[in-house]
Design an enzyme around this catalytic site. Structure first.
Site, PDB file in Angstrom:
ATOM      1  N   GLY A 161      82.197  35.346  47.697  1.00 38.97           N
ATOM      2  CA  GLY A 161      81.512  35.301  48.991  1.00 38.97           C
ATOM      3  C   GLY A 161      82.531  35.106  50.096  1.00 38.97           C
ATOM      4  O   GLY A 161      83.092  34.026  50.247  1.00 38.97           O
TER       5      GLY A 161
ATOM      6  N   VAL B 183      82.834  31.245  55.986  1.00 42.44           N
ATOM      7  CA  VAL B 183      83.673  30.209  55.378  1.00 42.44           C
ATOM      8  C   VAL B 183      84.662  30.828  54.396  1.00 42.44           C
ATOM      9  O   VAL B 183      85.853  30.502  54.400  1.00 42.44           O
ATOM     10  CB  VAL B 183      82.807  29.152  54.635  1.00 42.44           C
ATOM     11  CG1 VAL B 183      83.689  28.067  54.046  1.00 42.44           C
ATOM     12  CG2 VAL B 183      81.772  28.544  55.566  1.00 42.44           C
TER      13      VAL B 183
ATOM     14  N   LYS C  65      67.070  20.471  56.921  1.00 42.94           N
ATOM     15  CA  LYS C  65      67.515  21.867  56.840  1.00 42.94           C
ATOM     16  C   LYS C  65      66.311  22.737  57.169  1.00 42.94           C
ATOM     17  O   LYS C  65      65.166  22.303  57.033  1.00 42.94           O
ATOM     18  CB  LYS C  65      68.000  22.155  55.413  1.00 42.94           C
ATOM     19  CG  LYS C  65      68.905  23.334  55.275  1.00 42.94           C
ATOM     20  CD  LYS C  65      70.362  23.001  55.458  1.00 42.94           C
ATOM     21  CE  LYS C  65      71.241  24.217  55.282  1.00 42.94           C
ATOM     22  NZ  LYS C  65      72.649  23.934  55.429  1.00 42.94           N
TER      23      LYS C  65
ATOM     24  N   GLY D  80      82.202  35.384  53.481  1.00 45.04           N
ATOM     25  CA  GLY D  80      81.552  35.354  54.792  1.00 45.04           C
ATOM     26  C   GLY D  80      82.368  34.492  55.733  1.00 45.04           C
ATOM     27  O   GLY D  80      83.596  34.431  55.663  1.00 45.04           O
TER      28      GLY D  80
HETATM   29  P1  NAD Z   1      77.899  33.788  55.310  1.00 46.87           P
HETATM   30  O1  NAD Z   1      76.520  34.328  55.388  1.00 46.87           O
HETATM   31  O2  NAD Z   1      78.817  34.022  56.456  1.00 46.87           O
HETATM   32  O3  NAD Z   1      78.624  34.345  54.002  1.00 46.87           O
HETATM   33  C1  NAD Z   1      78.035  34.427  52.763  1.00 46.87           C
HETATM   34  C2  NAD Z   1      78.708  35.597  52.054  1.00 46.87           C
HETATM   35  O4  NAD Z   1      78.303  35.589  50.685  1.00 46.87           O
HETATM   36  C3  NAD Z   1      78.323  36.953  52.638  1.00 46.87           C
HETATM   37  O5  NAD Z   1      79.490  37.718  52.866  1.00 46.87           O
HETATM   38  C4  NAD Z   1      77.440  37.564  51.547  1.00 46.87           C
HETATM   39  O6  NAD Z   1      77.519  38.968  51.503  1.00 46.87           O
HETATM   40  C5  NAD Z   1      78.021  36.940  50.303  1.00 46.87           C
HETATM   41  N1  NAD Z   1      77.131  36.921  49.139  1.00 46.87           N
HETATM   42  C6  NAD Z   1      75.808  36.710  49.088  1.00 46.87           C
HETATM   43  N2  NAD Z   1      75.382  36.765  47.812  1.00 46.87           N
HETATM   44  C7  NAD Z   1      76.472  37.024  47.037  1.00 46.87           C
HETATM   45  C8  NAD Z   1      76.697  37.188  45.657  1.00 46.87           C
HETATM   46  N3  NAD Z   1      75.686  37.131  44.787  1.00 46.87           N
HETATM   47  N4  NAD Z   1      77.956  37.415  45.227  1.00 46.87           N
HETATM   48  C9  NAD Z   1      78.985  37.490  46.084  1.00 46.87           C
HETATM   49  N5  NAD Z   1      78.830  37.345  47.422  1.00 46.87           N
HETATM   50  C10 NAD Z   1      77.597  37.115  47.888  1.00 46.87           C
HETATM   51  O7  NAD Z   1      77.765  32.213  54.986  1.00 46.87           O
HETATM   52  P2  NAD Z   1      78.844  31.094  55.244  1.00 46.87           P
HETATM   53  O8  NAD Z   1      78.552  30.447  56.545  1.00 46.87           O
HETATM   54  O9  NAD Z   1      80.206  31.604  54.953  1.00 46.87           O
HETATM   55  O10 NAD Z   1      78.427  30.026  54.115  1.00 46.87           O
HETATM   56  C11 NAD Z   1      78.741  30.244  52.743  1.00 46.87           C
HETATM   57  C12 NAD Z   1      78.184  29.113  51.905  1.00 46.87           C
HETATM   58  O11 NAD Z   1      78.721  27.878  52.356  1.00 46.87           O
HETATM   59  C13 NAD Z   1      76.663  28.934  51.988  1.00 46.87           C
HETATM   60  O12 NAD Z   1      76.164  28.496  50.764  1.00 46.87           O
HETATM   61  C14 NAD Z   1      76.481  27.852  53.030  1.00 46.87           C
HETATM   62  O13 NAD Z   1      75.270  27.146  52.861  1.00 46.87           O
HETATM   63  C15 NAD Z   1      77.674  26.983  52.719  1.00 46.87           C
HETATM   64  N6  NAD Z   1      78.123  26.164  53.850  1.00 46.87           N
HETATM   65  C16 NAD Z   1      78.479  26.755  55.005  1.00 46.87           C
HETATM   66  C17 NAD Z   1      78.905  25.958  56.062  1.00 46.87           C
HETATM   67  C18 NAD Z   1      79.359  26.564  57.365  1.00 46.87           C
HETATM   68  O14 NAD Z   1      80.000  25.854  58.162  1.00 46.87           O
HETATM   69  N7  NAD Z   1      79.109  27.821  57.609  1.00 46.87           N
HETATM   70  C19 NAD Z   1      78.967  24.568  55.915  1.00 46.87           C
HETATM   71  C20 NAD Z   1      78.606  24.002  54.686  1.00 46.87           C
HETATM   72  C21 NAD Z   1      78.188  24.818  53.661  1.00 46.87           C
END
Ligand code: NAD
Length: 367
Positions: free
Chosen positions: A194, A198, A94, A196
């Site tokens: 959250g 996902v 990572k 975002g």
């Molecule tokens: P992203 O950056 O698109 O979304 C994250 C969201 O969380 C954002 O909208 C942000 O504003 C919000 N956030 C941050 N801190 C917060 C809090 N304290 N309370 C509420 N909301 C908060 O990220 P993503 O790609 O959607 O990934 C989300 C999680 O899933 C991460 O932990 C990431 O490591 C994990 N993940 C993602 C993937 C992927 O395919 N994108 C795969 C495996 C794991």
């Protein structure tokens, strides 16, 4: 990080790298610095027994460098077990870039980061994570082939997040089957923390299934956007962890299940996308087990993204991606059953299987 100069005695107490709990026998850690672009990044390569270390790059405004180092170590270790339990020939790695993705991310910075990735000759392969987009991966691709998750029109598998969300949905359904005897989520109250990449895609699956969805995010604009699109409820309280609910889906950052929250959580099930949800895997996993809360291990149910990017390396098609991701339902159910039978936390049950796969391959490799 403090600017004060620590004495050798003080430094010896800290053991900042090898002594960190999260270090857990990392093979290699690379610190990347570039004055011209302002790049400060850390690449963690935890384990390459099963294959090259693949894992996304996160850009985050860390409070200090210790926090960034700890995050990358925890995340890369998690990737080792995620790929192992999913049956992929990949190791765990990572990267984190220290900084504000909205303010400090530039194509020059991303290219410079890509050059550091390239210097590792394929031992580490990157992808997107929090603070990154498919377009950023396309920029990295200009300087190195060791990147996945690039745009479909550039030969990649595209944004992995919808597949991750589908896998989380499958894992959540498996946990519901285990807890309630049925995987139907209709009328279940689900809190998605959250929304975002996902989180939003997960909301869509849940709404289509008829779940009662509540969302929270620190980004107010996103909240309004997702609410108006799917007709879900925005969380109006100030302590989501004490809220009665059926399912809690952490989809923001990790370690939300910690000393402050673990006894308050009232959900029957925890199933979300965030990596490293348990601040302390053993301690908090055990408290959840004792409280009868079904925890679907994060690294197991959020593997859809890695399955998707792995397809770019192995050239398998959409159908195969979906089949492998859908299988998260079966694996989750098996792990939950295994944990119950062996009186283990669900996290430990999943970890044991992942570790065993790595050890088996290690023995085969050394023959
Ligand atoms: P992203 O950056 O698109 O979304 C994250 C969201 O969380 C954002 O909208 C942000 O504003 C919000 N956030 C941050 N801190 C917060 C809090 N304290 N309370 C509420 N909301 C908060 O990220 P993503 O790609 O959607 O990934 C989300 C999680 O899933 C991460 O932990 C990431 O490591 C994990 N993940 C993602 C993937 C992927 O395919 N994108 C795969 C495996 C794991």
């Amino acid at each position: 990080m403090t600017s004060e100069i620590l004495s050798p005695q003080e430094l010896s107490k800290i053991d900042p790298v090898f002594g960190q709990n999260s270090f857990d026998n990392h093979e290699q850690i690379v610190f990347c610095n570039d004055k011209d672009t302002g790049l400060k990044a850390i690449i963690g390569i935890h384990n390459t027994v099963l294959g090259p270390a693949l894992g996304g790059t996160r850009m985050w405004n860390y409070a200090n460098e210790w926090e960034a180092l700890n995050d990358v170590l925890r995340l890369s270790r998690g990737m080792t077990f995620k790929s192992a339990i999913t049956g992929l020939s990949l190791g765990g790695g990572k990267a984190v870039i220290i900084g504000d993705a909205k303010m400090q991310k530039t194509p020059e910075l991303m290219k410079r980061f890509g050059e550091f990735v390239h210097s590792l000759s394929g031992k580490y392969i990157t992808a997107e994570d929090v603070g990154m987009t498919t377009a950023d991966m396309d920029v990295v691709r200009e300087v190195t082939p060791y990147v996945t998750g690039i745009s479909e029109n550039k030969g990649g598998a595209g944004n992995p997040s919808p597949i991750t969300a589908y896998g989380v949905f499958m894992g959540m359904k498996a946990a519901a089957r285990f807890k309630y005897g049925s995987d139907v989520l209709e009328n279940k109250s689900v809190y998605v923390q959250g929304i975002g990449h996902v989180g939003e895609a997960l909301v869509e699956h849940l709404v289509n299934e008829g779940a009662e969805v509540t969302i929270s995010d620190i980004n107010k604009e996103r909240l309004e956007e997702v609410r108006s699109k799917y007709g879900v409820t925005i969380y109006g309280g100030n302590d989501i962890y004490s809220e009665p609910m059926d399912i809690y889906a952490p989809c923001a950052l990790g370690a939300t299940i910690n000393d402050d929250t673990v006894y308050n959580i009232k959900a029957d099930i925890i199933a979300g996308a965030a990596n490293n949800q348990l601040a302390d895997e053993d301690k908090h996993g055990l408290i959840l087990q004792n409280r009868g809360i079904v925890y679907a291990p994060d690294f197991l149910i959020n593997a859809g993204g890695i399955i998707n990017v792995y397809a770019e390396l192995e050239n398998y098609d959409r159908q195969e991606i979906m089949r492998k991701t859908e299988n998260i339902f079966n694996t989750t159910l098996e792990i939950l059953d295994n944990a119950k039978v062996n009186n283990l936390t669900t996290h430990a049950a999943a970890l044991n299987i992942a570790r065993e796969r790595i050890e088996t391959r290690k023995r085969e490799n050394s023959k």
